[in-house]
Write a protein that holds these residues in place. Sequence first.
Motif, mmCIF file in Angstrom:
data_model
loop_
_atom_site.group_PDB
_atom_site.id
_atom_site.type_symbol
_atom_site.label_atom_id
_atom_site.label_comp_id
_atom_site.label_asym_id
_atom_site.label_seq_id
_atom_site.Cartn_x
_atom_site.Cartn_y
_atom_site.Cartn_z
ATOM 1 N N PHE A 1 0.835 -1.206 -0.229
ATOM 2 C CA PHE A 1 0.028 0.185 0.027
ATOM 3 C C PHE A 1 0.897 1.311 -0.035
ATOM 4 C CE2 PHE A 1 -2.327 3.439 2.490
ATOM 5 C CZ PHE A 1 -3.267 3.532 1.773
ATOM 6 N N MET A 2 1.866 1.114 0.671
ATOM 7 C CA MET A 2 2.931 2.428 0.896
ATOM 8 C C MET A 2 3.514 2.695 -0.331
ATOM 9 S SD MET A 2 3.950 2.014 4.776
ATOM 10 C CE MET A 2 5.539 3.121 4.653
ATOM 11 N N LEU A 3 3.919 1.680 -1.058
ATOM 12 C CA LEU A 3 4.600 1.766 -2.335
ATOM 13 C C LEU A 3 3.536 2.294 -3.355
ATOM 14 C CD1 LEU A 3 6.949 -1.603 -2.832
ATOM 15 C CD2 LEU A 3 7.434 1.028 -3.059
ATOM 16 N N THR A 4 2.470 1.853 -3.274
ATOM 17 C CA THR A 4 1.522 2.454 -4.422
ATOM 18 C C THR A 4 1.151 3.849 -4.231
ATOM 19 O OG1 THR A 4 0.225 0.123 -3.978
ATOM 20 C CG2 THR A 4 -0.914 1.967 -5.271
ATOM 21 N N MET A 5 1.171 4.286 -2.769
ATOM 22 C CA MET A 5 1.024 5.741 -2.518
ATOM 23 C C MET A 5 2.008 6.441 -2.993
ATOM 24 S SD MET A 5 -1.854 5.910 -1.583
ATOM 25 C CE MET A 5 -1.937 7.596 -0.758
ATOM 26 N N VAL A 6 3.517 5.908 -2.941
ATOM 27 C CA VAL A 6 4.681 6.721 -3.211
ATOM 28 C C VAL A 6 4.803 6.984 -4.714
ATOM 29 C CG1 VAL A 6 7.116 6.607 -3.356
ATOM 30 C CG2 VAL A 6 6.120 5.927 -1.189
ATOM 31 N N ILE A 7 4.384 5.714 -5.248
ATOM 32 C CA ILE A 7 4.296 5.992 -6.785
ATOM 33 C C ILE A 7 3.356 6.693 -7.212
ATOM 34 C CG2 ILE A 7 3.932 4.444 -8.878
ATOM 35 C CD1 ILE A 7 5.213 2.087 -7.596
ATOM 36 N N MET A 8 2.223 6.874 -6.788
ATOM 37 C CA MET A 8 0.927 7.627 -7.175
ATOM 38 C C MET A 8 1.425 9.154 -6.796
ATOM 39 S SD MET A 8 -2.447 5.485 -6.535
ATOM 40 C CE MET A 8 -3.298 6.862 -6.491
ATOM 41 N N GLY A 9 1.908 9.258 -5.679
ATOM 42 C CA GLY A 9 2.456 10.346 -5.140
ATOM 43 C C GLY A 9 3.393 11.049 -6.483
ATOM 44 N N TYR A 10 4.317 10.282 -6.747
ATOM 45 C CA TYR A 10 5.304 10.666 -7.608
ATOM 46 C C TYR A 10 4.671 11.131 -8.953
ATOM 47 C CZ TYR A 10 9.543 10.524 -10.508
ATOM 48 O OH TYR A 10 10.404 10.993 -11.313
ATOM 49 N N ALA A 11 3.738 10.267 -9.318
ATOM 50 C CA ALA A 11 3.181 10.494 -10.603
ATOM 51 C C ALA A 11 2.388 11.579 -10.629
ATOM 52 C CB ALA A 11 2.352 9.226 -10.987
#
Length: 290
Positions: free
Chosen positions: A12-22
């Motif tokens: 979940f955290m990884l997804t958030m990081v990737i989405m945040g970066y995008a």
Amino acid sequence: MQVKIIISTVAFMLTMVIMGYAALREPARMETYTLMYEARSMEAGATIYHNNCTTCHGENGKAEECYNGDGEQIACAGRSLHNADLLCGATSKRMSDMQWLGSKHAFIAGTIAAGRSANGMPTWGAEYGGSLEPYEVEYVTKFVLNWETEALCSQPTLPPPDWPETVAELPAGNAANGEQLYSIDLGCAACHGNLAEEGSNAVGPWVGNFQNLDNVRIEGYTAADYMYESVLLPSEFISPECPTGVCAGPPSGMPDNFGTRMTIQDMADVMAYVLATETFEGNQTIVYEP
Ligand code: HEC
Ligand code: HEC
């Protein structure tokens, strides 16, 4: 159990990081996209301009040099578009002369789409029966507006020549040079046609009959007085004989900027050609007030 929770939390955290970066990258991506879109539409606008507009407005938009399909130089029928009067300022000089209250973009796009057929500017917009789709009108509008640059708008405007108030004060005219100016350089022929051929006029009156004083339309004027005033101050008197009937105006469909584009010698030369005389007789005082 414990492991699964840890894995899903990490996922979940990884997804958030990737989405945040995008999401952070999004404005930059949009900007690149917009720039690419702008560049492409500018290029498309340049092509549309080259294919449809150069015969009358010239390749560089200054209406100084125009060629027909066979590559022969012809009179530029259009006005200069690459021009401070048209492009500079939120309300440019041309917009206020035409009493236009909207934006500059709308002034240019609207003129291109609807045309001004009485004055020789064709209709381009498909919605008016022309050959360009609305997005193509938009592209070519952008291309024209692109000529508004700091350099163009900060150029000092040269003062007009000190126009003599009577035609008798003009220098002797050279008709051969006048023919070149009339037919090509100043574009008179694009609207007034060939002096030797009645009916060859596309927009303004035929002026081939000025030599025998047929066209002195104002009581007390000589042909030279009338012609001088017509060229310097076209809106002063509106001629009744355009190809479509009474000429439109005021303002006249004839450009009102010859007083700043011509030299005094040019005027004498064009008059010598149209009037078939080297020196000029006049009765009137004609004051140039643009
Ligand atoms: C057959 C000649 C001709 C062609 C081709 C032509 N124009 Fe024109 N255009 C004119 C004339 C003449 C005028 C001046 C009309 C007037 O004074 O009311 C004009 C005026 C304009 C104006 C308004 C300028 C002003 O100062 O008010 C714009 C903008 C313009 N043309 C853009 C274009 C574009 C863009 C194209 C190509 C899609 C094009 N024209 C093709 C003849 C032409
Ligand atoms: C874009 C078209 C256009 C161009 C270019 C143009 N004129 Fe005109 N001209 C007109 C129109 C339209 C009229 C009639 C309206 C008026 O009386 O002002 C006219 C009127 C005249 C008249 C009065 C004619 C009459 O029979 O009453 C003369 C003379 C004249 N123009 C000379 C010239 C000369 C010389 C040039 C070149 C230096 C020139 N024009 C360039 C459109 C043009």
